[in-house]
Design a protein around this motif. Structure first.
Motif, mmCIF file in Angstrom:
data_model
loop_
_atom_site.group_PDB
_atom_site.id
_atom_site.type_symbol
_atom_site.label_atom_id
_atom_site.label_comp_id
_atom_site.label_asym_id
_atom_site.label_seq_id
_atom_site.Cartn_x
_atom_site.Cartn_y
_atom_site.Cartn_z
ATOM 1 N N PHE A 22 0.988 -1.270 0.012
ATOM 2 C CA PHE A 22 0.149 -0.041 0.090
ATOM 3 C C PHE A 22 0.972 1.140 0.132
ATOM 4 C CE2 PHE A 22 -2.284 3.504 2.229
ATOM 5 C CZ PHE A 22 -3.364 3.728 1.596
ATOM 6 N N LEU A 23 1.809 1.284 0.858
ATOM 7 C CA LEU A 23 2.715 2.465 0.936
ATOM 8 C C LEU A 23 3.419 2.551 -0.352
ATOM 9 C CD1 LEU A 23 4.163 4.936 2.302
ATOM 10 C CD2 LEU A 23 5.686 3.346 3.323
ATOM 11 N N GLN A 24 4.053 1.517 -0.998
ATOM 12 C CA GLN A 24 4.912 1.517 -2.112
ATOM 13 C C GLN A 24 3.839 2.245 -3.121
ATOM 14 O OE1 GLN A 24 6.903 -1.915 -2.892
ATOM 15 N NE2 GLN A 24 7.690 -2.198 -0.748
ATOM 16 N N GLY A 25 2.633 1.715 -3.216
ATOM 17 C CA GLY A 25 1.764 2.136 -4.381
ATOM 18 C C GLY A 25 1.458 3.565 -4.211
ATOM 19 N N LEU A 26 1.499 3.993 -2.909
ATOM 20 C CA LEU A 26 0.890 5.528 -2.588
ATOM 21 C C LEU A 26 2.089 6.366 -3.133
ATOM 22 C CD1 LEU A 26 -1.309 6.733 -1.147
ATOM 23 C CD2 LEU A 26 0.119 7.014 0.820
ATOM 24 N N LEU A 27 3.348 6.024 -2.917
ATOM 25 C CA LEU A 27 4.572 6.738 -3.159
ATOM 26 C C LEU A 27 4.591 6.601 -4.896
ATOM 27 C CD1 LEU A 27 7.121 5.418 -0.729
ATOM 28 C CD2 LEU A 27 5.913 7.655 -0.598
ATOM 29 N N TYR A 28 4.353 5.627 -5.422
ATOM 30 C CA TYR A 28 4.634 5.533 -7.017
ATOM 31 C C TYR A 28 3.395 6.345 -7.500
ATOM 32 C CZ TYR A 28 4.134 3.777 -11.670
ATOM 33 O OH TYR A 28 4.269 3.701 -12.994
ATOM 34 N N TYR A 29 2.171 6.275 -6.946
ATOM 35 C CA TYR A 29 1.069 7.111 -7.620
ATOM 36 C C TYR A 29 1.258 8.667 -7.635
ATOM 37 C CZ TYR A 29 -3.703 9.041 -8.294
ATOM 38 O OH TYR A 29 -4.732 9.786 -8.773
ATOM 39 N N TYR A 30 1.712 9.009 -6.595
ATOM 40 C CA TYR A 30 1.848 10.436 -6.320
ATOM 41 C C TYR A 30 3.259 10.904 -6.811
ATOM 42 C CZ TYR A 30 -2.362 10.938 -3.636
ATOM 43 O OH TYR A 30 -3.685 10.873 -3.394
ATOM 44 N N GLY A 31 4.297 9.815 -7.130
ATOM 45 C CA GLY A 31 5.576 10.294 -7.668
ATOM 46 C C GLY A 31 6.372 10.830 -6.675
ATOM 47 N N ILE A 32 6.272 10.315 -5.428
ATOM 48 C CA ILE A 32 7.255 10.879 -4.215
ATOM 49 C C ILE A 32 8.037 9.563 -3.716
ATOM 50 C CG2 ILE A 32 5.581 12.978 -3.807
ATOM 51 C CD1 ILE A 32 4.498 11.364 -1.558
ATOM 52 N N GLN A 33 8.881 10.125 -2.702
ATOM 53 C CA GLN A 33 9.956 9.157 -2.222
ATOM 54 C C GLN A 33 9.300 9.197 -0.903
ATOM 55 O OE1 GLN A 33 13.873 9.578 -3.451
ATOM 56 N NE2 GLN A 33 13.178 9.472 -5.500
ATOM 57 N N ILE A 34 9.843 8.296 0.219
ATOM 58 C CA ILE A 34 9.583 8.180 1.489
ATOM 59 C C ILE A 34 10.117 9.639 2.237
ATOM 60 C CG2 ILE A 34 11.637 6.833 2.386
ATOM 61 C CD1 ILE A 34 9.034 5.409 3.857
ATOM 62 N N HIS A 35 11.354 10.134 1.857
ATOM 63 C CA HIS A 35 11.533 11.201 2.440
ATOM 64 C C HIS A 35 10.760 12.539 2.299
ATOM 65 C CE1 HIS A 35 13.889 11.460 -1.128
ATOM 66 N NE2 HIS A 35 13.677 12.752 -1.062
ATOM 67 N N HIS A 36 9.963 12.367 1.314
ATOM 68 C CA HIS A 36 9.072 13.645 1.172
ATOM 69 C C HIS A 36 7.945 13.567 2.236
ATOM 70 C CE1 HIS A 36 10.464 13.521 -3.035
ATOM 71 N NE2 HIS A 36 10.979 14.516 -2.677
ATOM 72 N N LEU A 37 7.647 12.576 2.964
ATOM 73 C CA LEU A 37 6.544 12.630 3.912
ATOM 74 C C LEU A 37 6.602 13.192 5.116
ATOM 75 C CD1 LEU A 37 5.725 8.592 3.582
ATOM 76 C CD2 LEU A 37 4.755 10.414 2.139
ATOM 77 N N THR A 38 5.679 13.808 5.389
ATOM 78 C CA THR A 38 5.924 14.386 6.948
ATOM 79 C C THR A 38 5.306 13.421 7.758
ATOM 80 O OG1 THR A 38 3.409 15.045 6.937
ATOM 81 C CG2 THR A 38 4.890 16.888 6.058
ATOM 82 N N LEU A 39 5.772 13.705 9.239
ATOM 83 C CA LEU A 39 5.413 12.537 10.161
ATOM 84 C C LEU A 39 3.886 12.632 10.383
ATOM 85 C CD1 LEU A 39 8.008 13.684 13.112
ATOM 86 C CD2 LEU A 39 8.094 11.602 11.158
ATOM 87 N N GLU A 40 3.381 13.514 10.083
ATOM 88 C CA GLU A 40 1.630 13.485 10.170
ATOM 89 C C GLU A 40 1.041 12.577 9.349
ATOM 90 O OE1 GLU A 40 -0.852 16.861 8.609
ATOM 91 O OE2 GLU A 40 -1.446 16.879 10.821
ATOM 92 N N LEU A 41 1.880 12.514 7.924
ATOM 93 C CA LEU A 41 1.327 11.693 7.012
ATOM 94 C C LEU A 41 1.813 10.360 7.016
ATOM 95 C CD1 LEU A 41 0.096 11.131 4.298
ATOM 96 C CD2 LEU A 41 2.159 12.004 2.997
ATOM 97 N N VAL A 42 2.802 9.930 7.540
ATOM 98 C CA VAL A 42 3.106 8.694 8.191
ATOM 99 C C VAL A 42 2.186 8.063 9.188
ATOM 100 C CG1 VAL A 42 5.019 7.252 9.249
ATOM 101 C CG2 VAL A 42 5.726 8.979 7.330
ATOM 102 N N LEU A 43 1.795 9.026 9.892
ATOM 103 C CA LEU A 43 0.931 8.528 11.073
ATOM 104 C C LEU A 43 -0.359 8.165 10.319
ATOM 105 C CD1 LEU A 43 -0.101 8.111 13.737
ATOM 106 C CD2 LEU A 43 -0.559 10.748 14.160
ATOM 107 N N HIS A 44 -0.990 9.114 9.436
ATOM 108 C CA HIS A 44 -2.125 8.962 8.790
ATOM 109 C C HIS A 44 -2.196 7.548 7.917
ATOM 110 C CE1 HIS A 44 -3.460 13.314 8.637
ATOM 111 N NE2 HIS A 44 -3.748 12.853 9.790
ATOM 112 N N ILE A 45 -1.073 7.406 7.609
ATOM 113 C CA ILE A 45 -1.001 6.141 6.502
ATOM 114 C C ILE A 45 -1.029 4.902 7.351
ATOM 115 C CG2 ILE A 45 0.601 4.619 5.121
ATOM 116 C CD1 ILE A 45 1.434 7.603 3.819
#
Length: 97
Positions: A22-45
């Motif tokens: 799920f996380l890999q698909g989310l990153l791929y869909y939005y064209g971002i990498q894990i270091h782009h995520l805020t801590l809040e977004l990591v928590l939401h996921i």
């Protein structure tokens, strides 16, 4: 291509690699990498995945996530910052319902 930027606090709080599909698909869909995520977004996921698996007893569903949240890239969708610049917020049409 063979390296991943990862914050130690993410690992300290339970993020392990390889990450769930799920996380890999989310990153791929939005064209971002894990270091782009805020801590809040990591928590939401994490909460979303836990909710799906525990309460709904289903695999995390991307379309369900997209119906609840929208990704907010900073400073803009055309030019995202280097670190911690992708957060999420509840969709406004979901809040009004």
């Amino acid at each position: 291509d063979s390296e991943i930027v990862l914050f130690s606090t993410f690992v300290e709080h339970g993020l392990a690699l390889p990450a769930c599909d799920f996380l890999q698909g989310l990153l791929y869909y939005y064209g971002i990498q894990i270091h782009h995520l805020t801590l809040e977004l990591v928590l939401h996921i994490a909460v979303f995945v836990h909710y799906c698996e525990t309460f709904l007893e289903i695999e995390p569903h991307f379309e369900l996530f997209r119906s609840l949240y929208t990704l907010v890239p900073q400073p803009s969708s055309e030019k995202i910052g280097n670190i911690g610049c992708a957060s999420s917020q509840l969709r406004s049409d979901f809040i009004e319902k």
